[in-house]
Design a protein around this motif. Sequence first.
Motif, PDB file in Angstrom:
ATOM      1  N   ALA A 242       0.614  -1.162   0.086  1.00 13.39           N
ATOM      2  CA  ALA A 242      -0.142   0.019  -0.009  1.00 13.39           C
ATOM      3  C   ALA A 242       0.814   1.226  -0.321  1.00 13.39           C
ATOM      4  N   ALA A 243       0.579   2.242  -0.647  1.00 15.48           N
ATOM      5  CA  ALA A 243       1.058   3.605  -0.692  1.00 15.48           C
ATOM      6  C   ALA A 243       0.097   4.380   0.358  1.00 15.48           C
ATOM      7  N   LEU A 244       0.946   4.976   1.592  1.00 21.46           N
ATOM      8  CA  LEU A 244      -0.152   5.658   2.412  1.00 21.46           C
ATOM      9  C   LEU A 244       0.448   7.041   2.754  1.00 21.46           C
ATOM     10  N   LYS A 245      -0.475   7.982   3.238  1.00 18.60           N
ATOM     11  CA  LYS A 245      -0.293   9.334   3.515  1.00 18.60           C
ATOM     12  C   LYS A 245       0.578   9.374   4.824  1.00 18.60           C
ATOM     13  N   LEU A 246       1.406  10.472   4.513  1.00 18.03           N
ATOM     14  CA  LEU A 246       2.450  10.829   5.625  1.00 18.03           C
ATOM     15  C   LEU A 246       1.939  12.402   5.931  1.00 18.03           C
ATOM     16  N   PHE A 247       2.362  12.788   7.137  1.00 15.89           N
ATOM     17  CA  PHE A 247       1.881  14.093   7.747  1.00 15.89           C
ATOM     18  C   PHE A 247       2.967  14.792   8.343  1.00 15.89           C
ATOM     19  N   ALA A 248       2.935  16.172   8.520  1.00 23.11           N
ATOM     20  CA  ALA A 248       4.184  16.712   9.306  1.00 23.11           C
ATOM     21  C   ALA A 248       4.081  16.333  11.018  1.00 23.11           C
ATOM     22  N   ARG A 249       5.152  16.228  11.498  1.00 26.56           N
ATOM     23  CA  ARG A 249       4.960  15.729  12.798  1.00 26.56           C
ATOM     24  C   ARG A 249       4.643  17.053  13.755  1.00 26.56           C
ATOM     25  N   PRO A 250       3.983  16.745  14.743  1.00 25.75           N
ATOM     26  CA  PRO A 250       3.535  17.710  15.743  1.00 25.75           C
ATOM     27  C   PRO A 250       4.516  18.327  16.412  1.00 25.75           C
ATOM     28  N   ARG A 251       4.615  19.710  16.497  1.00 25.97           N
ATOM     29  CA  ARG A 251       5.626  20.414  17.301  1.00 25.97           C
ATOM     30  C   ARG A 251       5.348  20.723  18.520  1.00 25.97           C
ATOM     31  N   GLN A 252       3.896  20.674  18.674  1.00 27.37           N
ATOM     32  CA  GLN A 252       3.440  20.700  20.200  1.00 27.37           C
ATOM     33  C   GLN A 252       2.102  19.847  20.629  1.00 27.37           C
ATOM     34  N   THR A 253       2.184  19.641  21.577  1.00 25.97           N
ATOM     35  CA  THR A 253       1.029  18.723  22.105  1.00 25.97           C
ATOM     36  C   THR A 253       0.620  19.371  23.516  1.00 25.97           C
ATOM     37  N   ALA A 254      -0.898  19.229  23.566  1.00 27.45           N
ATOM     38  CA  ALA A 254      -1.551  19.648  24.896  1.00 27.45           C
ATOM     39  C   ALA A 254      -2.403  18.499  25.213  1.00 27.45           C
ATOM     40  N   THR A 255      -2.209  17.734  26.343  1.00 22.34           N
ATOM     41  CA  THR A 255      -2.991  16.877  26.814  1.00 22.34           C
ATOM     42  C   THR A 255      -3.911  17.205  28.324  1.00 22.34           C
ATOM     43  N   ALA A 256      -5.185  16.810  28.369  1.00 19.57           N
ATOM     44  CA  ALA A 256      -5.873  17.041  29.423  1.00 19.57           C
ATOM     45  C   ALA A 256      -6.884  16.112  29.760  1.00 19.57           C
ATOM     46  N   TRP A 257      -6.843  15.680  31.052  1.00 19.84           N
ATOM     47  CA  TRP A 257      -7.804  14.629  31.588  1.00 19.84           C
ATOM     48  C   TRP A 257      -8.869  15.612  32.463  1.00 19.84           C
TER      49      TRP A 257
END
Length: 457
Positions: A205-220
Amino acid sequence: MSPEALKKHLQTLVPEHTFVADPEPLFTDQRRRYRSRNALALMPDSVENVQKIMRFCHEHRIPVTPQGGNTGLVGGSVAQGGVLLNLSRLNRVRRISLPDNAITVEAGCTLAQVQAAAQQIGRLFPLDLASAGSCQIGGNIACNAGGLNVLRYGTMRDLVLGLEVVLADGTLLSHLEPLHKNTTGYDIKHLFIGSEGTLGIITAAALKLFARPRQTATAWVGVRDIAQALDLLTSVRDAFAGRLLSCELLSRFALDLSARHSKIPQPLDAEWHLLLELDDSLPEPPLETALGEHLYAHGFADAVLAQSEAQRRDLWTLRENVSAAQRSLGVSIKHDIALPIERLADFVQNCGRRLAEALPAVQIVVFGHLGDGSLHYNTFLPDTLDNRAYQREDEINRLVYQQVLAHGGSIAAEHGIGRLKTAHLPSVRAPAEIALMRAIKAQLDPHGILNAGVLFA
């Protein structure tokens, strides 16, 4: 034809290393509910050998069951006779194109292998499943896998640019060029995505790639009920649009189980819990600050924002370990369902009440992907901890699926139909749809040798 006789015939066509010396690990499914019987296990290492096997099996009407990482939960990768065709040795990364943001891989590559290959070139392959280390790309495509990041990146169907498929008669269909636009008639690849191995053998399969995230915010975030959780989901979507990556829901009971299993303290005390994650490929403005301010401004003060990568991993471990933690309750009747998001609260309330009326001791573990409307709705009978629980499966399924359909939902969100749910397919697909599906199957696999017994009763 017996496995021994079949092997003698195929030894003249494919190399000796194609035959699996110890097939036992391949013969039992993930949940130990189904087992391959009277089958010959093969592991071809080239597409050409897959074609040779399929030509022979097509000519002699021999059933073929394709198998990837054997991580499925509905019995879709066990063989009842014929050939069990495991794709694990087709595991090369064939090509990476940065201008196209695409990676071409063989079907036996594990999801983790593809994620790592993308990371090495500074890209992201966004499909994310708990079984990433063992599930394989061919199986992910055949079951149209979803996972944790559907909200932003879509299901596997949205991530496939092209496919290489061996048909039942050995014919090779190969369209692996990473074309982002192609309007030359029917898009045939979509027939095979989600087909559960009943139409062809996916080999690459040929699959899509994306830019890697440069920031992440995680909340519970703790909420009093699912209705309030939906209010929060709506407001976060409005505020952050495509940067909302995941929105996961856990009941109090599900979190209790996972926290004990994981030996991680519960982040907070609430009836229901949301795990929200945002990411962005741009470093500014700071997502963590914006998410915290949004939660506070909208009255969601009962929340924990991850302050480190270690804390973020702990929060995700609590979510991902729910499945493993359930084993302490014994055997479960699992339901992998999808509903319109606005009807989730009504379903959980009504279905829980109906189950409690019929089975007063029932325990229900609810968790899943609130953002795309899919839930894992698993039921346990405390007085039946072993496989005898399956004696009540039809009764429980009937109650749950009645409520799923009454609320406009589907009985299979991610796991597929497999062998487990074939009797229920007519409840969610109209006769005309099933007739069309069977017609497509008959055209591509006229002798019905591919994954016989899967999808259709």
